[in-house]
Design a protein around this motif. Structure first.
Motif, PDB file in Angstrom:
ATOM      1  N   ARG A  62       1.020  -0.910   0.054  1.00 11.57           N
ATOM      2  CA  ARG A  62       0.242   0.004   0.265  1.00 11.57           C
ATOM      3  C   ARG A  62       0.916   1.233   0.264  1.00 11.57           C
ATOM      4  NH1 ARG A  62      -4.871   1.966   1.053  1.00 11.57           N
ATOM      5  NH2 ARG A  62      -4.606   4.046   2.483  1.00 11.57           N
ATOM      6  N   GLN A  65       2.580   1.621  -3.284  1.00  8.89           N
ATOM      7  CA  GLN A  65       1.250   2.364  -4.361  1.00  8.89           C
ATOM      8  C   GLN A  65       0.962   3.524  -4.149  1.00  8.89           C
ATOM      9  OE1 GLN A  65      -1.988  -0.207  -4.159  1.00  8.89           O
ATOM     10  NE2 GLN A  65      -1.406  -1.773  -5.348  1.00  8.89           N
ATOM     11  N   ARG A  66       0.838   4.130  -2.881  1.00  7.83           N
ATOM     12  CA  ARG A  66       0.555   5.382  -2.608  1.00  7.83           C
ATOM     13  C   ARG A  66       1.845   6.599  -3.222  1.00  7.83           C
ATOM     14  NH1 ARG A  66      -3.381   6.340   1.713  1.00  7.83           N
ATOM     15  NH2 ARG A  66      -3.790   8.700   0.773  1.00  7.83           N
ATOM     16  N   PHE A  67       3.073   6.299  -3.055  1.00  9.30           N
ATOM     17  CA  PHE A  67       4.217   6.495  -2.528  1.00  9.30           C
ATOM     18  C   PHE A  67       5.008   5.887  -3.979  1.00  9.30           C
ATOM     19  CE2 PHE A  67       2.507   7.211   1.760  1.00  9.30           C
ATOM     20  CZ  PHE A  67       2.252   8.403   1.821  1.00  9.30           C
ATOM     21  N   PRO A  68       4.805   6.508  -4.811  1.00  9.70           N
ATOM     22  CA  PRO A  68       5.538   5.573  -6.107  1.00  9.70           C
ATOM     23  C   PRO A  68       7.190   5.346  -6.497  1.00  9.70           C
ATOM     24  CG  PRO A  68       3.893   6.889  -6.853  1.00  9.70           C
ATOM     25  CD  PRO A  68       4.078   7.247  -5.721  1.00  9.70           C
ATOM     26  N   GLN A  69       7.447   6.401  -5.575  1.00 13.95           N
ATOM     27  CA  GLN A  69       8.858   6.290  -5.372  1.00 13.95           C
ATOM     28  C   GLN A  69       9.724   5.447  -4.373  1.00 13.95           C
ATOM     29  OE1 GLN A  69       8.849  10.677  -4.935  1.00 13.95           O
ATOM     30  NE2 GLN A  69       9.901  11.404  -6.017  1.00 13.95           N
ATOM     31  N   LEU A 170       3.463   9.959   5.560  1.00 14.54           N
ATOM     32  CA  LEU A 170       4.746  11.012   4.098  1.00 14.54           C
ATOM     33  C   LEU A 170       4.062  11.613   3.310  1.00 14.54           C
ATOM     34  CD1 LEU A 170       6.097   7.198   3.901  1.00 14.54           C
ATOM     35  CD2 LEU A 170       7.118   9.164   4.485  1.00 14.54           C
TER      36      LEU A 170
ATOM     37  N   ARG B 304      -7.584   8.248  -1.376  1.00 16.96           N
ATOM     38  CA  ARG B 304      -7.104   7.047  -1.655  1.00 16.96           C
ATOM     39  C   ARG B 304      -6.991   6.690  -2.781  1.00 16.96           C
ATOM     40  NH1 ARG B 304      -8.619   3.730   3.103  1.00 16.96           N
ATOM     41  NH2 ARG B 304      -7.422   1.903   0.872  1.00 16.96           N
ATOM     42  N   ARG B 305      -7.124   7.457  -4.124  1.00 17.65           N
ATOM     43  CA  ARG B 305      -6.097   6.712  -5.335  1.00 17.65           C
ATOM     44  C   ARG B 305      -5.243   7.738  -5.439  1.00 17.65           C
ATOM     45  NH1 ARG B 305     -10.348   4.835  -9.997  1.00 17.65           N
ATOM     46  NH2 ARG B 305      -8.676   4.690 -11.205  1.00 17.65           N
ATOM     47  N   VAL B 306      -5.042   8.525  -4.650  1.00 18.17           N
ATOM     48  CA  VAL B 306      -4.468  10.317  -5.571  1.00 18.17           C
ATOM     49  C   VAL B 306      -2.574   8.803  -5.309  1.00 18.17           C
ATOM     50  CG1 VAL B 306      -4.158  11.171  -3.368  1.00 18.17           C
ATOM     51  CG2 VAL B 306      -3.351  11.941  -4.605  1.00 18.17           C
ATOM     52  N   ARG B 307      -1.662   9.387  -5.770  1.00 14.08           N
ATOM     53  CA  ARG B 307      -0.326   9.381  -5.344  1.00 14.08           C
ATOM     54  C   ARG B 307       0.586  10.697  -4.836  1.00 14.08           C
ATOM     55  NH1 ARG B 307      -2.535   5.571  -5.944  1.00 14.08           N
ATOM     56  NH2 ARG B 307      -2.528   3.942  -7.190  1.00 14.08           N
ATOM     57  N   TYR B 308       1.511  10.516  -3.786  1.00 16.29           N
ATOM     58  CA  TYR B 308       2.247  10.814  -3.711  1.00 16.29           C
ATOM     59  C   TYR B 308       3.524  11.002  -4.667  1.00 16.29           C
ATOM     60  CZ  TYR B 308      -2.065  12.341  -0.278  1.00 16.29           C
ATOM     61  OH  TYR B 308      -3.426  12.438   0.004  1.00 16.29           O
ATOM     62  N   ARG B 309       4.175  12.347  -4.169  1.00 15.79           N
ATOM     63  CA  ARG B 309       5.433  12.166  -5.113  1.00 15.79           C
ATOM     64  C   ARG B 309       6.029  13.290  -3.972  1.00 15.79           C
ATOM     65  NH1 ARG B 309       6.375   9.270  -9.608  1.00 15.79           N
ATOM     66  NH2 ARG B 309       8.253   9.837 -10.011  1.00 15.79           N
ATOM     67  N   PHE B 310       7.776  12.484  -4.060  1.00 19.17           N
ATOM     68  CA  PHE B 310       8.826  14.226  -3.186  1.00 19.17           C
ATOM     69  C   PHE B 310       9.611  14.165  -4.208  1.00 19.17           C
ATOM     70  CE2 PHE B 310       7.176  10.217   0.209  1.00 19.17           C
ATOM     71  CZ  PHE B 310       7.200  11.511   0.995  1.00 19.17           C
TER      72      PHE B 310
END
Lengths: 220, 354
Positions: A62, A65-69, A170, B304-310
């Motif tokens: 999970r 998936q939410r933090f692809p990096q 995060l 819930r489907r959103v993707r977080y990037r740093f």
């Protein structure tokens, strides 16, 4: 930023601890300098049952998936002294090669949780990608969430609880970084020289010079 | 010869003799008059049993057979039900000396019998039943006992009496029972019940109780049957009103009731304008509410489907580590006496207090 061995504050670009002289070479001397091949969830201590493994893997997936990096790795094993766990985590995240990770995910993006059920201690370290965004207190809060479960020997429940809190942390950090990336960038910039500091102060009292735009005509 | 055989022969002979004797007396010989004997007796006067002991027909029977009885064809109307029900001799009005006890004030007892129509034992039993009813029911049952043939004074109306005496206090059913004439009974409800219980329902309760009473013959038994049935009917009235909760008694009840009414009126007065204002906008409000819920659900799903990037910053390596610098916490869960809070400030071992 603290040294994994003496827990003293160190310089952000120190090649070795100025207090105790610790570096990865010391950890290599203790645990080996060869690359270690393992999976993201390695239960060497055998503390997770099959159903529990699935729950833990689901929580790890999970976050991926939410933090692809980012990815999460969990290692359980007997390490001996509690004080070695921090050094071990540091060494393992640098020397491990995770078999079940795609090649585009380097260890810099990893968050490693090490659990030693024999000495009853757990540690959490993270790679350089998250270095500006997380700090020691964040990882401590995550492990604190799992403390009550691990006291009762419910390792899987504790791990899932810690990962749930990590996910919230995060999310917050990511939103903050999107709003104010400079806040985090300043944490990893090399230390400013005195001249830079004076220049920044003076620039703060002047209007910024306006650069010509490409589509604007420049007078001859 | 054995004695048993002798006894059997003797019994057999005795049986034959008895049978022959009974056959000879089956038709006894009747006495007959000797010559001149009858005339001599008649001259002496009356002969006892002469009517029975003669073959001559009875004089009255002969007359009756010869002339059939005359039927009385009287032109009289059959009595009405009221005439049958009413006592033959009316007792008149209730004596004036009893008016204060009957009509003066709200009775302190559930059974009002100033004329002592019941014996003390019956009075005590009936009163005990009425007290039991009052303890078990929210509606008290007051009974005025009147003689079967007595009439109410012209100055008194039962409705006025009930309204005057029973408008305060616990809700009550007031019955005027005519001892020995239950069909004349009357029922009235206190003003707090008249709105809730229709007159038809009151009438049904009374009729049912009267029917039960009329199954008995003794006036006291009738009264008892009447009370039992009336108590049952009052229970059903309560059920119909839906007032199963226990009400406080006496003044406390009144205070509580007034307070409740005041509060309900006040609350109603406050809510009414709000409802009147809101009602026209209700459809729009529902649409907006639905849209908000849908939006909230969609937002939840999307989040819930959103993707977080740093952001990827260049970080200088430390301590020789290519991927990580070993930053992070360690926690011990060896003992519950060492909570996480006490482990937050992690210091080198050589700085720890021994």
């Amino acid at each position: 930023m603290k040294c994994p061995r003496c827990v003293q504050r160190i310089h952000r670009a120190a090649s070795s601890c100025p207090h105790c002289g610790f570096s990865l070479g010391d950890a290599d001397g203790r645990y080996g300098s060869e690359e270690v091949r393992l999976r993201c969830l390695t239960d060497s201590a055998g503390i997770l049952r099959r159903g529990e493994r699935e729950r833990v893997e689901s929580a790890m997936e999970r976050i991926s998936q939410r933090f692809p990096q980012v990815f999460v790795a969990i290692y359980t094993g007997s390490l001996g002294e509690v004080s070695n766990l921090r050094q071990f985590g540091f060494w393992l995240l640098n020397r491990s090669a995770f078999e079940d990770l795609p090649p585009d995910k380097p260890n810099e993006a990893g968050i490693l949780i090490s659990i030693d059920p024999e000495s009853k201690a757990a540690g959490m370290v993270f790679g350089y990608l998250l270095d500006p965004f997380l700090d020691e207190s964040d990882t401590f809060d995550c492990l604190s969430r799992a403390h009550a479960y691990w006291l009762e020997g419910r390792y899987a429940d504790g791990i899932v609880r810690a990962l749930a809190h990590l996910e919230n942390v995060l999310v917050k950090k990511s939103r903050h970084a999107r709003r104010d990336p400079e806040h985090f960038q300043r944490k990893v910039l090399p230390p400013a020289m005195m001249g830079d500091l004076v220049r920044r102060i003076r620039d703060g009292h002047r209007a910024p010079a306006r650069l010509p735009q490409p589509d604007e005509e420049v007078a001859p | 010869m054995k004695p048993g055989r002798i006894l059997a022969v003797w019994l057999f002979a005795l049986g034959i003799a008895t049978a022959a004797r009974s056959a000879s007396f089956s038709e006894p010989v009747l006495p007959s008059w000797a010559d001149g004997e009858r005339e001599a007796m008649e001259e002496g006067g009356w002969i006892a049993g002469s009517i029975l002991l003669t073959d001559d027909p009875i004089p009255e029977e002969t007359a009756a057979e010869e002339s059939p009885p005359e039927t009385a064809e009287l032109d009289i109307a059959e009595p009405t039900a009221e005439e049958i029900a009413e006592p033959e001799e009316p007792d008149g009005e209730i004596p004036e000396s009893f008016w204060p006890e009957y009509f003066g004030q709200r009775p302190e007892s559930f059974l009002v019998d100033p004329q002592d129509l019941l014996s003390s034992v019956d009075f005590r039993d009936r009163l005990a039943f009425l007290n039991y009813h009052a303890g078990d029911s929210n509606i008290d049952l007051f009974v005025y006992l009147i003689k079967g043939g007595q009439e109410f004074p012209g100055e008194v109306r039962e409705e006025e009496l009930v309204e005057r005496c029973f408008s305060t206090g616990r809700p009550a059913a007031v019955v005027f029972y005519f001892l020995g004439a239950p069909q004349r009974s009357m029922i009235s409800l206190s003003p707090s019940l008249t709105d809730a219980v229709s007159s038809v329902e009151q009438r049904r309760a009374l009729d049912s109780s009267v029917m039960q009473a009329l199954e008995k013959t003794d006036p006291v038994d009738q009264f008892e049957a009447f009370l039992v049935q009336m108590s049952i009917r009052i229970y059903w009235m309560e059920r119909m009103m839906g007032s199963e909760r226990a009400e406080p008694s006496g003044e406390a009840y009144q205070v509580a009731r007034r307070t409740e009414e005041g509060e309900s009126h006040g609350l109603r007065d406050k809510i009414q304008p709000v409802l009147a204002t809101v009602k026209p906008h209700l459809p729009v409000g529902l649409v907006v509410l639905s849209a908000m819920i849908c939006g909230w659900v969609a937002n939840f799903v999307l989040r819930r489907r959103v993707r977080y990037r740093f952001p990827d910053f260049d970080v200088e390596q430390r301590l020789g580590g290519e991927h990580a610098a070993g930053i992070g916490a360690v926690i011990s869960f060896a003992s519950a006496s060492l909570p996480p809070a006490s482990q937050r400030d992690q210091v080198p071992d050589y700085l720890r207090r021994m």
